[in-house]
Design a protein around this motif. Structure first.
Motif, short mmCIF file in Angstrom:
data_model
loop_
_atom_site.label_atom_id
_atom_site.label_comp_id
_atom_site.label_asym_id
_atom_site.label_seq_id
_atom_site.Cartn_x
_atom_site.Cartn_y
_atom_site.Cartn_z
N ASP A 89 -9.27 1.75 8.69
CA ASP A 89 -9.13 1.35 10.09
C ASP A 89 -7.85 1.93 10.68
O ASP A 89 -7.84 2.42 11.83
CB ASP A 89 -9.13 -0.18 10.21
CG ASP A 89 -10.42 -0.80 9.68
OD1 ASP A 89 -11.48 -0.14 9.77
OD2 ASP A 89 -10.36 -1.93 9.16
N MET A 90 -6.76 1.87 9.93
CA MET A 90 -5.50 2.45 10.38
C MET A 90 -5.63 3.96 10.56
O MET A 90 -5.13 4.53 11.53
CB MET A 90 -4.39 2.14 9.37
CG MET A 90 -4.04 0.68 9.25
SD MET A 90 -2.85 0.38 7.90
CE MET A 90 -1.48 1.43 8.44
N THR A 143 0.69 -7.11 7.81
CA THR A 143 -0.62 -7.28 7.20
C THR A 143 -0.62 -6.78 5.76
O THR A 143 0.23 -5.99 5.36
CB THR A 143 -1.70 -6.51 7.99
OG1 THR A 143 -1.35 -5.12 8.00
CG2 THR A 143 -1.79 -7.02 9.41
N TRP A 144 -1.60 -7.25 4.99
CA TRP A 144 -1.80 -6.81 3.62
C TRP A 144 -3.20 -6.21 3.52
O TRP A 144 -4.19 -6.93 3.41
CB TRP A 144 -1.67 -7.99 2.64
CG TRP A 144 -0.26 -8.41 2.46
CD1 TRP A 144 0.46 -9.25 3.25
CD2 TRP A 144 0.61 -7.98 1.41
NE1 TRP A 144 1.73 -9.37 2.77
CE2 TRP A 144 1.86 -8.61 1.64
CE3 TRP A 144 0.47 -7.14 0.32
CZ2 TRP A 144 2.97 -8.42 0.80
CZ3 TRP A 144 1.56 -6.94 -0.52
CH2 TRP A 144 2.79 -7.56 -0.28
N PRO A 145 -3.32 -4.88 3.60
CA PRO A 145 -4.65 -4.27 3.53
C PRO A 145 -5.34 -4.58 2.21
O PRO A 145 -4.70 -4.64 1.16
CB PRO A 145 -4.36 -2.77 3.68
CG PRO A 145 -2.92 -2.62 3.28
CD PRO A 145 -2.24 -3.88 3.69
N ASN A 146 -6.64 -4.78 2.30
CA ASN A 146 -7.43 -5.06 1.10
C ASN A 146 -8.58 -4.06 1.04
O ASN A 146 -8.86 -3.33 1.99
CB ASN A 146 -7.96 -6.50 1.13
CG ASN A 146 -8.27 -7.03 -0.26
OD1 ASN A 146 -8.41 -6.27 -1.22
ND2 ASN A 146 -8.38 -8.34 -0.38
N LEU A 168 2.63 0.65 7.97
CA LEU A 168 2.57 -0.30 6.86
C LEU A 168 3.92 -0.98 6.66
O LEU A 168 4.00 -2.18 6.41
CB LEU A 168 2.17 0.42 5.57
CG LEU A 168 0.70 0.73 5.33
CD1 LEU A 168 0.53 1.54 4.05
CD2 LEU A 168 -0.13 -0.55 5.24
N SER A 177 -11.27 0.83 2.07
CA SER A 177 -10.33 -0.26 2.30
C SER A 177 -9.97 -0.38 3.77
O SER A 177 -10.37 0.43 4.61
CB SER A 177 -9.05 -0.04 1.48
OG SER A 177 -8.24 0.95 2.09
N ASP A 178 -9.14 -1.39 4.07
CA ASP A 178 -8.67 -1.59 5.44
C ASP A 178 -7.81 -0.42 5.92
O ASP A 178 -7.60 -0.28 7.13
CB ASP A 178 -7.84 -2.89 5.52
CG ASP A 178 -8.65 -4.13 5.23
OD1 ASP A 178 -9.88 -4.09 5.45
OD2 ASP A 178 -8.08 -5.14 4.77
N LEU A 179 -7.32 0.38 4.99
CA LEU A 179 -6.54 1.54 5.41
C LEU A 179 -7.36 2.50 6.27
O LEU A 179 -6.81 3.22 7.10
CB LEU A 179 -6.01 2.30 4.18
CG LEU A 179 -5.01 1.56 3.29
CD1 LEU A 179 -4.54 2.48 2.16
CD2 LEU A 179 -3.82 1.04 4.07
N ARG A 202 -12.60 -3.03 0.78
CA ARG A 202 -13.82 -3.55 1.39
C ARG A 202 -14.55 -4.46 0.40
O ARG A 202 -14.46 -4.28 -0.81
CB ARG A 202 -14.74 -2.40 1.80
CG ARG A 202 -14.16 -1.41 2.80
CD ARG A 202 -13.76 -2.04 4.12
NE ARG A 202 -13.58 -1.02 5.15
CZ ARG A 202 -12.90 -1.21 6.26
NH1 ARG A 202 -12.32 -2.39 6.50
NH2 ARG A 202 -12.80 -0.24 7.17
N GLY A 246 0.86 -1.18 0.00
CA GLY A 246 0.00 0.00 0.00
C GLY A 246 0.90 1.22 0.00
O GLY A 246 2.11 1.12 -0.24
#
Length: 574
Positions: free
Chosen positions: A447-448, A550-553, A545, A443-445, A555, A419
């Protein structure tokens, strides 16, 4: 910050341009402004020590926006001087050359300018229709060919021109488009819905609503031509912007096949022109539009044929991306990407004083300065677990072409790119209480991002004007559409000192008085505290990151989820 991906040149007022896309594009502007806000509260500014060098950012911004760099136009005599300076700063920051021992990546481009455009004529009804170039239709060819001629191409109304398997939606179902011309509605099917409910996220534009997608999909379907129906509300810009964007030179990344896999003609027509065409076919545009907003819509052959021709003046050139890397210590074959565009508009329309240099201090000299400061901070902190790639891209103002080329020809595999963070036009001004995630919760980003805000006692703001599709109008998008999640963050307008009113006033001041104008210049009076707040946040997110596993994906249901899943399923991916 590119004025438009419809307009690839400086055009009109920035308020209108930001409604656009890269030739109809433009990113939403800043949420905090230039010199209007007072300095941020010193106690808050000092609350958290930061590795970011403010002096370095000031130095680089001042130098890159100096008059002798002539506005940093790509493929001009001044480009080598700009590149030499950026390379010197990357070296000084402690990076290594990022392109197989080299600092530069060639970006071959082609400029195509249409000439001698014929009227758009429609045959097949009792009386042929003829529409003049500029005020009734505009268009161009992506193909590198000296002459474009679309002759007797059958018209097919394809609704919004969307093929979205993850949503069970196919506006081309059951039709063979070979040799035919698609008539396409602007935006996506539920744009008129308040809020973000619906398959296509309601008022928030998805990639399927972007004019770039519509032309790409028409080409994938084998169409000879594609015509988008302009309508001011769903487009979010007037015909004047379309006209300005498509009546001059267009810029593309060079391809081996000279883009012969694209449509012959990509065009726009005024809404009343489309109404006349549909009426000649015995159809009603409003009725077909309502039908196209319903799942299961099928394309409608119009039993009419389109004809148009024009000449193409072609010029090929090469610009360059600058690439540096900080190799990872544990997983060096996994990558986190940081990007910012170095180019601006060069010489432009003179102001009242005769100044014709668009210096681009905010857009995007300070973005490159932030990129370099992040590189230095990460070098000083020591290598992260993953490799960190720092990419200063060219030709953003011409349609994201530098990032697009990198994404087409990645130096580091996108399947191994975790990412990243993109920085574009960081506004001088005070610290704020709020930040927004451009594009919303994709995306999962996210959440971060939310965790980082909570840690800093900051509030998540809503993105301004989500219907304008700002996420798709800066360099992170070139990576996103190939599956790589990228942070694109907007500083809010709720200033710690001054509040929302002062923040909004500063934002409006930049938009009206400096964006894409000679007055976008460096000033010793800038308040850098807001920019420093931005870069502190970028550092934290990027480093998380880079040190993580982890590998963000994307949604579930997001338009980029499928390509990420496919990438991760490949050999050695994710």
């Amino acid at each position: 910050m590119n004025s438009s991906q419809l307009a690839k040149k400086p055009l009109l007022s920035c308020v209108v341009l930001l409604a656009l896309a890269a030739p109809l594009s433009a990113k939403p502007l800043f949420k905090a402004g230039t010199a209007l806000p007072p300095p941020a509260d010193t106690l808050e500014a000092a609350a958290a020590p930061t590795p970011i060098s403010l002096d370095l950012m000031k130095q680089i911004t001042k130098r890159l926006s100096a008059d002798d760099f002539e506005g940093r136009a790509p493929s001009t005599a001044t480009e080598p001087k700009v590149l030499d300076y950026i390379v010197s700063q990357f070296k000084a920051a402690g990076l290594q050359p990022g392109n197989k021992g080299q600092w530069l990546q060639d970006v071959p481009t082609v400029e195509i300018e249409g000439k001698n455009q014929s009227p758009l004529t429609i045959t097949g009804s009792k009386t042929p229709l003829s529409f003049s170039f500029g005020d009734q239709w505009v268009g161009a060819s992506y193909r590198v060919t000296p002459k474009t001629k679309l002759k007797d191409s059958p018209l097919v109304f394809v609704g919004y021109g969307v093929v979205a398997p993850e949503l069970g939606w196919n506006d081309y179902a059951g039709v063979d488009m070979k040799g035919k011309t698609a008539v396409i509605l602007v935006n996506d099917p539920d744009y008129a819905t308040d809020g973000e409910q619906g398959l296509f996220k309601g008022r928030r534009m998805t990639y399927y609503g972007r004019w770039t997608y519509k032309f790409e999909e028409a080409a994938r379907q084998g169409a000879a031509g594609a015509i988008i129906v302009h309508d001011t509300f769903p487009a979010a810009y007037g015909w004047n912007v379309v006209n300005s964007s498509w009546t001059g030179a267009q810029y593309y990344v060079q391809t081996k096949n000279d883009a012969m896999d694209q449509t012959q003609v990509n065009a726009w027509v005024q809404k009343d022109v489309a109404e006349k065409i549909l009426a000649a076919a015995g159809k009603d545009l409003a009725t077909l539009t309502r039908a196209a907003q319903t799942k299961g819509f099928k394309p409608v052959p119009l039993n009419l044929k389109a004809n148009v021709s024009f000449d193409n003046a072609i010029r090929k050139s090469t610009s360059h991306n600058v690439v540096g890397i900080l190799p990872g210590k544990n997983r060096p074959d996994e990558y986190v990407l940081y990007s910012a565009h170095w180019d601006h508009l060069g010489r432009c329309t003179p102001d009242k004083t005769g100044d014709d240099i668009c210096n681009g201090a905010v857009d995007n000299a300070d973005g490159v300065a932030a990129l370099t400061a992040l590189a230095k901070a990460n070098v000083q902190a020591g290598p992260a677990a993953r490799s960190q790639v720092f990419l200063a891209v060219t030709l953003e103002e011409s349609g994201l072409l530098g990032s697009e080329y990198y994404a087409q020809k990645p130096i580091y595999p996108l399947a191994k790119t975790v990412g990243g963070v993109n920085m574009d036009a960081l506004a001088p001004g005070g610290r704020v209480r709020d930040y927004a995630m451009t594009g919303g919760d994709k995306s999962d980003l996210t959440d971060m991002f939310r965790t980082a805000l909570k840690t800093r006692s900051l509030v998540e703001a809503s993105e301004n004007d989500p219907e304008k599709g700002g996420y798709y109008r800066s360099d992170h998008f070139s990576m996103a559409k190939r599956g790589v999640p990228m942070f694109a963050i907007d500083r809010g307008i709720d200033l710690v000192v001054g509040g929302k009113a002062v923040g909004q006033a500063a934002n409006d001041d930049y938009t009206t008085n400096r964006y894409h104008q000679p007055s976008d210049e460096y000033s010793e009076s800038w308040d850098w505290s807001g920019i420093q707040q931005d870069v502190e946040l970028y550092y934290s997110l990027g480093r998380e990151l880079a040190d993580g596993s982890t590998w963000p994906n994307w949604r579930a249901g997001d338009e980029f989820r499928a390509v990420r899943d496919k990438s991760c399923a490949g050999e050695g991916g994710c």
